[in-house]
Write a protein that holds these residues in place. Structure first.
Motif, short mmCIF file in Angstrom:
data_model
loop_
_atom_site.label_atom_id
_atom_site.label_comp_id
_atom_site.label_asym_id
_atom_site.label_seq_id
_atom_site.Cartn_x
_atom_site.Cartn_y
_atom_site.Cartn_z
N ARG A 183 -27.12 -50.64 79.07
CA ARG A 183 -26.70 -51.45 77.99
C ARG A 183 -26.40 -50.81 76.55
N SER A 184 -26.54 -49.57 76.64
CA SER A 184 -26.58 -48.53 75.41
C SER A 184 -25.95 -47.20 75.76
N THR A 185 -25.44 -46.63 74.56
CA THR A 185 -24.82 -45.27 74.59
C THR A 185 -25.82 -44.39 74.19
N PRO A 186 -26.45 -43.72 74.93
CA PRO A 186 -27.46 -42.76 74.16
C PRO A 186 -27.01 -41.62 73.46
N LYS A 187 -27.76 -41.47 72.32
CA LYS A 187 -27.39 -40.40 71.57
C LYS A 187 -28.53 -39.47 70.80
N GLY A 188 -28.49 -38.53 70.92
CA GLY A 188 -29.34 -37.63 70.34
C GLY A 188 -30.68 -37.27 71.22
N PHE A 189 -31.75 -37.31 70.59
CA PHE A 189 -32.99 -37.19 71.46
C PHE A 189 -33.92 -38.48 71.66
N SER A 190 -33.30 -39.68 71.15
CA SER A 190 -34.27 -40.98 71.51
C SER A 190 -34.64 -41.30 72.87
N LEU A 191 -33.63 -41.10 73.73
CA LEU A 191 -33.91 -41.57 75.07
C LEU A 191 -34.96 -40.30 75.72
N PRO A 192 -34.61 -39.07 75.62
CA PRO A 192 -35.37 -38.16 76.19
C PRO A 192 -36.90 -37.98 75.60
N ILE A 193 -36.92 -38.37 74.33
CA ILE A 193 -38.49 -38.22 73.66
C ILE A 193 -39.24 -39.49 74.07
N LEU A 194 -38.43 -40.54 74.28
CA LEU A 194 -38.86 -41.94 74.91
C LEU A 194 -39.55 -41.38 76.15
#
Length: 396
Positions: A144-155
């Motif tokens: 549902r989203s377009t991952p950007k940066g480090f947000s998803l990896p950090i989570l």
């Protein structure tokens, strides 16, 4: 119309699984002492010092004091809430799955969501449910989203550390969290590389936990006394009765000997058969939808590498612990969730070439109702794993 009926069937199955655990929670609420495995695993805390598997129990312990509620009752409530979150989020993930014999076999497999139903009451809400929730929300985020940066990896990295602190065995299954990222990028791209990097701290934490010595008697006593008003039975028996808390005092050699004690030729054959039956729906979906044609060879190699790493890391679990069905089910659940998500990843879906004749559907139904995955070695008998077939043979 047919797709709506399929969604209704999935929704019904979700509630069958949920209500089976609600009824189990009702029974646990009525008992005079908390179950040494079903609840004991969740009640391990840090009151006697920092120990493995204690994060979740410490959170529940602190909340029970904050809310002035019985920690055992709070644990039962927490199990139902967490399981409901997993089931409903899974429903939103898989509700648009295409209807076919293959997807029906996968979704309704006794080793997937219905594992808690087929082996009730011995299969309850175990700590791997947090791994499932992390995987489901990773897939939903990518969908549902377009991952950007480090947000998803950090989570994902923070979640992985929490998972390992909840139960160190979950480190063996962390590779499943990077597979959706690879499928999303269709390569080992920047997001996948960052996710892999984010998982490294959790692996270090797991190594530190695994290499820690077993807890001593003083820590065990403090831990048991912190569970009020009544601790689990293994605490009340002063360790003579085995449970999740008592096992923290045992070393690896004891685990190996305990596993060998319940291993027989019958249990080996039963787990080989039920393990193969658990994999069949996955292979059926992959073949029916020709999923490999949608991926480059590099991606297939990377997924195979992640899967191989997970298999290798889980081999020691089968040596030191007797929960074979549990370990198999974690694999099947993670793979099934990923496949069902991947089928919906792109708008252009591939229709299966399988002929959906009445004979195929009858075969699927017979396949689903004629076996179940025993949770651990004690229940790994032909009669328990294949109840209908055993009943028919007994009547001859």
């Amino acid at each position: 119309m047919v797709q709506k009926q399929f969604r209704l069937a999935i929704f019904t199955m979700i509630h069958v699984a949920l209500f089976s655990q609600i009824y189990l929670a009702h029974l646990l609420w009525q008992t005079s002492e908390p179950h040494e495995w079903i609840l004991g695993e969740w009640l391990i805390n840090y009151q006697g010092g920092f120990i493995r598997r204690g994060l979740l129990g410490e959170i529940l312990f602190q909340l029970s004091h904050l809310l002035s509620i019985n920690v055992v009752h709070l644990t039962i409530i927490a199990q139902i809430i967490v399981f409901a979150v997993f089931l409903y989020s899974t429903y939103f993930l898989i509700k648009e799955s295409p209807l076919s014999p293959a997807t029906v076999a996968l979704i309704f497999s006794p080793a997937f969501l219905l594992f808690t139903v087929w082996s009730w009451p011995y299969v309850s809400v175990r700590k791997e449910v947090f791994l499932y929730i992390t995987l489901v929300y990773t897939c939903l985020y990518l969908q549902r989203s377009t991952p950007k940066g480090f947000s998803l990896p950090i989570l994902i990295g923070i979640s992985a550390i929490v998972l390992v602190l909840i139960h160190e065995m979950l480190v063996a299954y962390l590779s499943y969290l990077i597979i959706p990222v690879i499928l999303y990028e269709r390569r080992f791209g920047q997001l996948a590389r960052r996710t892999l990097l984010a998982l490294l701290p959790s692996m270090i934490v797991a190594i530190l936990l695994v290499t820690r010595p077993t807890i001593n008697e003083t820590t065990w006593k403090v831990l048991c006394s912190s569970i009020q008003p009544v601790p689990p039975r293994d605490c009340l028996s002063h360790g003579e009765y085995l449970g999740a808390i008592t096992f923290l005092t045992k070393d690896t050699f004891f685990g190996i000997q305990f596993t060998r004690l319940f291993t027989t030729p019958e249990t080996i054959v039963v787990y080989v058969l039920t393990g193969l039956l658990s994999v069949i729906p996955i292979l059926y979906v992959v073949y029916s939808y020709k999923l490999w044609e949608r991926l480059a060879r590099t991606v297939l190699f990377l997924i195979g590498l992640c899967f191989s790493a997970t298999i290798v890391l889980t081999i020691p679990l089968f040596i030191v612990a007797a929960d074979y069905g549990r370990f198999i089910s974690i694999h099947i659940t993670c793979i099934s969730l990923t496949i069902l998500w991947f089928l919906q990843l792109s708008p252009a879906r591939i229709d299966p070439e399988t002929h959906q004749t009445p004979f195929v559907w009858i075969g699927i139904v017979l396949f689903l109702i004629n076996w179940k995955l025993p949770i651990w070695l004690l229940f790994a008998t032909f009669q328990h794993a294949f109840p209908l077939i055993s009943l028919l043979l007994a009547q001859r």
